[in-house]
Design a protein around this motif. Structure first.
Motif, PDB file in Angstrom:
ATOM      1  N   SER A 149       0.845  -1.198   0.000  1.00 29.90           N
ATOM      2  CA  SER A 149       0.000   0.000   0.000  1.00 29.90           C
ATOM      3  C   SER A 149       0.880   1.247   0.000  1.00 29.90           C
ATOM      4  O   SER A 149       2.008   1.222   0.477  1.00 29.90           O
ATOM      5  CB  SER A 149      -0.956  -0.012   1.178  1.00 29.90           C
ATOM      6  N   GLY A 150       0.351   2.313  -0.594  1.00 30.31           N
ATOM      7  CA  GLY A 150       1.114   3.546  -0.699  1.00 30.31           C
ATOM      8  C   GLY A 150       2.211   3.502  -1.745  1.00 30.31           C
ATOM      9  O   GLY A 150       3.152   4.279  -1.695  1.00 30.31           O
ATOM     10  N   CYS A 151       2.083   2.580  -2.700  1.00 27.72           N
ATOM     11  CA  CYS A 151       3.130   2.441  -3.717  1.00 27.72           C
ATOM     12  C   CYS A 151       2.681   2.854  -5.103  1.00 27.72           C
ATOM     13  O   CYS A 151       3.320   2.525  -6.101  1.00 27.72           O
ATOM     14  CB  CYS A 151       3.663   1.016  -3.731  1.00 27.72           C
ATOM     15  N   GLY A 152       1.581   3.545  -5.180  1.00 31.99           N
ATOM     16  CA  GLY A 152       1.172   4.108  -6.464  1.00 31.99           C
ATOM     17  C   GLY A 152       0.151   3.296  -7.243  1.00 31.99           C
ATOM     18  O   GLY A 152      -0.021   3.513  -8.439  1.00 31.99           O
ATOM     19  N   LYS A 153      -0.567   2.373  -6.585  1.00 31.13           N
ATOM     20  CA  LYS A 153      -1.567   1.581  -7.311  1.00 31.13           C
ATOM     21  C   LYS A 153      -2.718   2.441  -7.812  1.00 31.13           C
ATOM     22  O   LYS A 153      -3.160   2.303  -8.943  1.00 31.13           O
ATOM     23  CB  LYS A 153      -2.131   0.459  -6.426  1.00 31.13           C
ATOM     24  N   SER A 154      -3.205   3.345  -6.955  1.00 30.24           N
ATOM     25  CA  SER A 154      -4.356   4.133  -7.412  1.00 30.24           C
ATOM     26  C   SER A 154      -3.970   5.096  -8.532  1.00 30.24           C
ATOM     27  O   SER A 154      -4.745   5.327  -9.450  1.00 30.24           O
ATOM     28  CB  SER A 154      -5.075   4.853  -6.276  1.00 30.24           C
ATOM     29  N   THR A 208       8.189   6.375 -13.919  1.00 34.81           N
ATOM     30  CA  THR A 208       7.011   5.720 -13.326  1.00 34.81           C
ATOM     31  C   THR A 208       5.774   6.040 -14.166  1.00 34.81           C
ATOM     32  O   THR A 208       5.041   5.136 -14.560  1.00 34.81           O
ATOM     33  CB  THR A 208       6.771   6.124 -11.849  1.00 34.81           C
TER      34      THR A 208
HETATM   35  P1  ADP Z   1      -1.661   3.205  -3.342  1.00 32.77           P
HETATM   36  O1  ADP Z   1      -2.941   3.229  -4.112  1.00 32.77           O
HETATM   37  O2  ADP Z   1      -0.795   2.042  -3.706  1.00 32.77           O
HETATM   38  O3  ADP Z   1      -1.863   3.293  -1.863  1.00 32.77           O
HETATM   39  P2  ADP Z   1      -1.230   5.930  -4.370  1.00 32.77           P
HETATM   40  O4  ADP Z   1      -1.340   5.873  -5.853  1.00 32.77           O
HETATM   41  O5  ADP Z   1      -2.391   6.482  -3.620  1.00 32.77           O
HETATM   42  O6  ADP Z   1      -0.810   4.490  -3.757  1.00 32.77           O
HETATM   43  O7  ADP Z   1       0.059   6.745  -4.012  1.00 32.77           O
HETATM   44  C1  ADP Z   1       0.396   6.972  -2.672  1.00 32.77           C
HETATM   45  C2  ADP Z   1       1.369   8.143  -2.546  1.00 32.77           C
HETATM   46  O8  ADP Z   1       2.641   7.740  -3.032  1.00 32.77           O
HETATM   47  C3  ADP Z   1       0.981   9.367  -3.369  1.00 32.77           C
HETATM   48  O9  ADP Z   1       0.189  10.256  -2.662  1.00 32.77           O
HETATM   49  C4  ADP Z   1       2.328   9.978  -3.683  1.00 32.77           C
HETATM   50  O10 ADP Z   1       2.763  10.765  -2.604  1.00 32.77           O
HETATM   51  C5  ADP Z   1       3.234   8.791  -3.759  1.00 32.77           C
HETATM   52  N1  ADP Z   1       3.436   8.364  -5.148  1.00 32.77           N
HETATM   53  C6  ADP Z   1       2.744   7.415  -5.820  1.00 32.77           C
HETATM   54  N2  ADP Z   1       3.227   7.254  -7.051  1.00 32.77           N
HETATM   55  C7  ADP Z   1       4.255   8.113  -7.166  1.00 32.77           C
HETATM   56  C8  ADP Z   1       5.181   8.416  -8.188  1.00 32.77           C
HETATM   57  N3  ADP Z   1       5.141   7.776  -9.351  1.00 32.77           N
HETATM   58  N4  ADP Z   1       6.107   9.365  -7.962  1.00 32.77           N
HETATM   59  C9  ADP Z   1       6.163  10.000  -6.765  1.00 32.77           C
HETATM   60  N5  ADP Z   1       5.332   9.760  -5.749  1.00 32.77           N
HETATM   61  C10 ADP Z   1       4.389   8.833  -5.938  1.00 32.77           C
END
Ligand code: ADP
Ligand code: G6P
Length: 355
Positions: free
Chosen positions: A18-23, A323
């Motif tokens: 989680s928090g790795c950019g899935k959304s 990314t």
């Molecule tokens: P997830 O859905 O996996 O929890 P999010 O897409 O919501 O992740 O992204 C979580 C946070 O991580 C974002 O608010 C941002 O701060 C950071 N983040 C995600 N993708 C990137 C990226 N490609 N480059 C920089 N920061 C990113």
């Protein structure tokens, strides 16, 4: 009759911590499919599902078998398979793939409780995203394509700090502690799934700045499995060769530390793969067309579609680096894969009729 064969849903798995950019990735993907996905109308406001005309994204947290209290009592994390109901996940993904609606549970991230289920209709494309899309072999076998977002610890830490400190008011120490606490289960149950992925997007600190620990400039690698039926790896200049490319110069503006591309064959968990790598970031997104014009097999429908998608979502995180670029390209490859599968199915009834 052929109707059930025609109705079959294409299933995509997206795994990451989680928090790795899935959304963010999901927003890019559904945009490629021609429309933003929205939460279901009139349903539970805490639903984790996103729906567009073509695509339904379900969050695998909904298959938590233990709620927040249950996990605390048993001393297991959400990453632990014992906190998740893989039998139900398998049954429901299988049903959707066969064109049958399901009553999917909802894990409420606000309360930490399991809410009453919501009805999910079979979409054209089903994306299952979360911690374990490739963990259970039965679920894994249902996937038509799978992606693993592999964020290195250094970068994960930088992103978490950015989000949890700035937006959620957590302290640096508590963020460090929560990452450390998750690590054994992450290493045990989440990370090993990457060996099964058709595509892995690896996000690492830059190599362009010696000893960089800011995590702002990124080196991003797109690792693509060879030999998939509906997925042909992207290449730079010349398929199968090994290439290092610095595109900065007359056609591409680069400030410090510049941009470096790499392309070549490799092995990944004993699979043959092609790797495309970008280190650094773009100063001017419109100049991305110069890079795009040197990439092949990107499954665009018109010249410049990657650049157009990137410009359209320039406000999303990662738009100026690998990314965003690789997420966009993977989105186009998934659209291509979907169209190939649909075309093959359209031809199938004629084949069957001959028998
Ligand atoms: P997830 O859905 O996996 O929890 P999010 O897409 O919501 O992740 O992204 C979580 C946070 O991580 C974002 O608010 C941002 O701060 C950071 N983040 C995600 N993708 C990137 C990226 N490609 N480059 C920089 N920061 C990113
Ligand atoms: C979800 C997320 C996990 C997160 C959990 C919170 O399931 O996918 O990554 O750890 O919520 O768990 P907690 O036990 O802290 O409520």
């Amino acid at each position: 009759f052929y109707c059930s064969a025609e109705a079959k849903t294409v299933v995509i798995g997206l795994a990451a911590d989680s928090g790795c950019g899935k959304s963010t990735f999901m927003r890019r993907l559904t945009s490629v499919f021609g429309g933003a996905a929205e939460p279901p109308k009139g349903g539970n406001p805490d639903s984790n599902t996103l729906i567009s005309d073509t695509t339904t994204v379900i969050c695998l947290d909904d298959y938590h078998s233990l709620d927040r209290t249950g996990r605390k009592e048993k001393g297991v994390t959400a990453l632990d398979p014992r906190a998740n109901n893989f039998d139900l996940m398998y049954e429901q993904v299988k049903a959707l793939k066969e064109g049958v609606s399901v009553d999917k549970p909802i894990y409420n991230h606000v309360t930490g409780l399991l809410d009453p289920p919501e009805l999910i209709q079979p979409p054209k494309i089903l994306v299952i995203e979360g911690l374990h899309p490739m963990y259970d072999p039965r679920v894994r076998d249902l996937l038509d394509f799978s992606i693993y977002l592999d964020i290195s610890n250094e970068v994960k830490f930088a992103w978490k700090i950015q989000r949890d400190m700035a937006e959620r008011g957590h302290s640096l120490e508590s963020i460090k502690a929560s990452i450390e606490a998750r690590k054994p289960d992450f290493d045990g149950y989440i990370d090993p799934q990457k060996q099964h992925a058709d595509a892995v997007i690896e996000v690492l600190p830059t190599q362009l700045i010696p000893d960089d620990d800011e995590g702002k400039v990124l080196r991003v690698r797109l690792i693509m499995k060879e030999g998939s039926k509906y997925f042909t790896p992207v290449y730079l200049f010349d398929e199968g060769s090994t290439i290092s490319w610095i595109p900065c110069g007359r056609k591409l503006t680069c400030s410090f530390p510049g941009i470096k591309f790499f392309y070549g064959p490799d092995t990944y968990f004993s699979h043959e793969v092609s790797v495309l790598e970008m280190d650094g970031q773009f100063d001017r997104l419109d100049e991305l067309i110069y890079v795009e014009s040197h990439l092949s097999n990107i499954s665009t429908k018109f010249y410049g579609e990657v650049t157009q998608q990137m410009l359209k979502h320039s406000d999303f995180p990662g738009s100026n680096n690998g990314t965003g670029l690789f997420q966009t390209i993977v989105g186009l490859k998934i659209r291509d894969l979907y169209e190939q599968i649909v075309a093959e199915k359209a031809a199938a009834p004629a084949e069957a009729a001959k028998v």
